[in-house]
Design an enzyme around this catalytic site. Sequence first.
Site, mmCIF file in Angstrom:
data_model
loop_
_atom_site.group_PDB
_atom_site.id
_atom_site.type_symbol
_atom_site.label_atom_id
_atom_site.label_comp_id
_atom_site.label_asym_id
_atom_site.label_seq_id
_atom_site.Cartn_x
_atom_site.Cartn_y
_atom_site.Cartn_z
ATOM 1 N N HIS A 1 -49.111 110.396 0.663
ATOM 2 C CA HIS A 1 -47.861 110.734 1.342
ATOM 3 C C HIS A 1 -47.818 110.053 2.703
ATOM 4 O O HIS A 1 -48.532 110.435 3.632
ATOM 5 C CB HIS A 1 -47.752 112.251 1.493
ATOM 6 N N LYS B 1 -46.521 108.923 -5.343
ATOM 7 C CA LYS B 1 -47.509 109.378 -4.363
ATOM 8 C C LYS B 1 -48.879 109.638 -4.979
ATOM 9 O O LYS B 1 -49.857 109.823 -4.248
ATOM 10 C CB LYS B 1 -46.997 110.630 -3.649
ATOM 11 N N THR C 1 -47.948 119.318 -3.550
ATOM 12 C CA THR C 1 -48.143 120.678 -3.047
ATOM 13 C C THR C 1 -47.607 121.676 -4.071
ATOM 14 O O THR C 1 -46.675 121.380 -4.820
ATOM 15 C CB THR C 1 -47.424 120.910 -1.712
ATOM 16 N N THR D 1 -41.869 124.854 7.586
ATOM 17 C CA THR D 1 -42.720 123.969 6.787
ATOM 18 C C THR D 1 -42.570 124.119 5.277
ATOM 19 O O THR D 1 -42.914 123.189 4.541
ATOM 20 C CB THR D 1 -44.211 124.176 7.132
#
Length: 420
Positions: free
Chosen positions: A341, A336, A311, A274
């Site tokens: 997203h 975004k 992030t 991830t």
Amino acid sequence: MSAAPGRRAVITGIGLVTPVGASPDGVFDALCSGRSGLRRPPEDHPLAGVLEVAGIVPEVDATKVLPAVEARTVDRYVVLALLAAQSAMTDAGLEVGRDVDPYRIGVIVSGVGGLATLETNALARARRGRLGVSPHMLGGMLPGMGAAYIAIKYGIRGYSSSVATACAAGAQSIGDAVRLIRTGEADVVLAGSSEAHLFPTLADSFGNAWALARGWEDPEAASRPFDRKRNGFVLSEGAGVLVLESQAHADGRGAAGYAEVVGWGATTDAHHPTTPRPDGSGAAECMRRALADAAIAGSDVGYLNAHGTGTKLGDAAEALAIRAVFDDSPPVSSTKGLTGHMLGASGAVEAAVTAISIIRGVAPPTHNLDDPDPACDLDHIRDEPRKVEIDYALSSSFGFGGFNVSLVIGRPGTALRRSV
């Protein structure tokens, strides 16, 4: 390897379904004017009380693209895919059988699939047992059903597929379409992604992983790419489908092109399921490969549409990658901040936005970039759109699993050019 002149891939149609609009002009104008598509889920939405903020596409009429009986059984992601494909085909003025042989047109439309259908049927089975499971579940759940329904609707009988590269899926679908056109396997390809995953289980998974933006009183302020105060991305839904044609095929039918996909690159981080490589090396190599495929230098890039999700780790790694590739940062923005997203659909929508930026000579700003993070030191486009003379632009998408895709988009080589 770059394409022969007749096998160059041009964008002749754009279909969009997003939280900020559903037409190329409308979406681009929203991004330039700062009109946000982010809001708190209303009381009747499945995510009410689950998410603080989401990017929600206004209610759509499935019967515009499906018979009434099917419209009640297919997943929303299929409906969004069909709506985007219909808009793209209309925009391109393309009719299968009249303008292209059914075996010479393909479709590559990707996404995570019908998670809402899966969740609904799993809950129904828990309540009612076997009889709670719909016989239509597979037809709504499988990731390839967006492409399948598009092929059925338009009689497309050439190559079709769906790639499962998470948030890079839309961009990779476009790259794979370019490959088909370059090799001569297809004259036309519908490429993009659709996502309609705004259901509690996926949202809770992202939330429990601390990946989502949280604690924002104003939902429109929650998505903050490259900002010092960013604390996660905003989960959104949407779809983007592009019609790509060989230059020769487009010229042969007198079709105008928005732009040409002149190069693309793909790499894998091979680091973590991830999180990206902290040094951004996989993303940097992806951009270098795209530039090499396009046979241009970094200094030729007039605008970079960043992945920029908001992030902490992702934005910092992407900024490192950009600085590693470019001696001087090109103008950079992430859309975004307004759309949220859309996972795989983001790459297709952002490729369309990048193409329109080239035509208009204007790049949209990054919304909510009030205090740029020093770790993301780039030539950010902030507050207002920036007029930029763009011959080539780069659009990048990076997905869970370490999937990296970059597209180089340039002015079309035909005399028949779009004006938007």
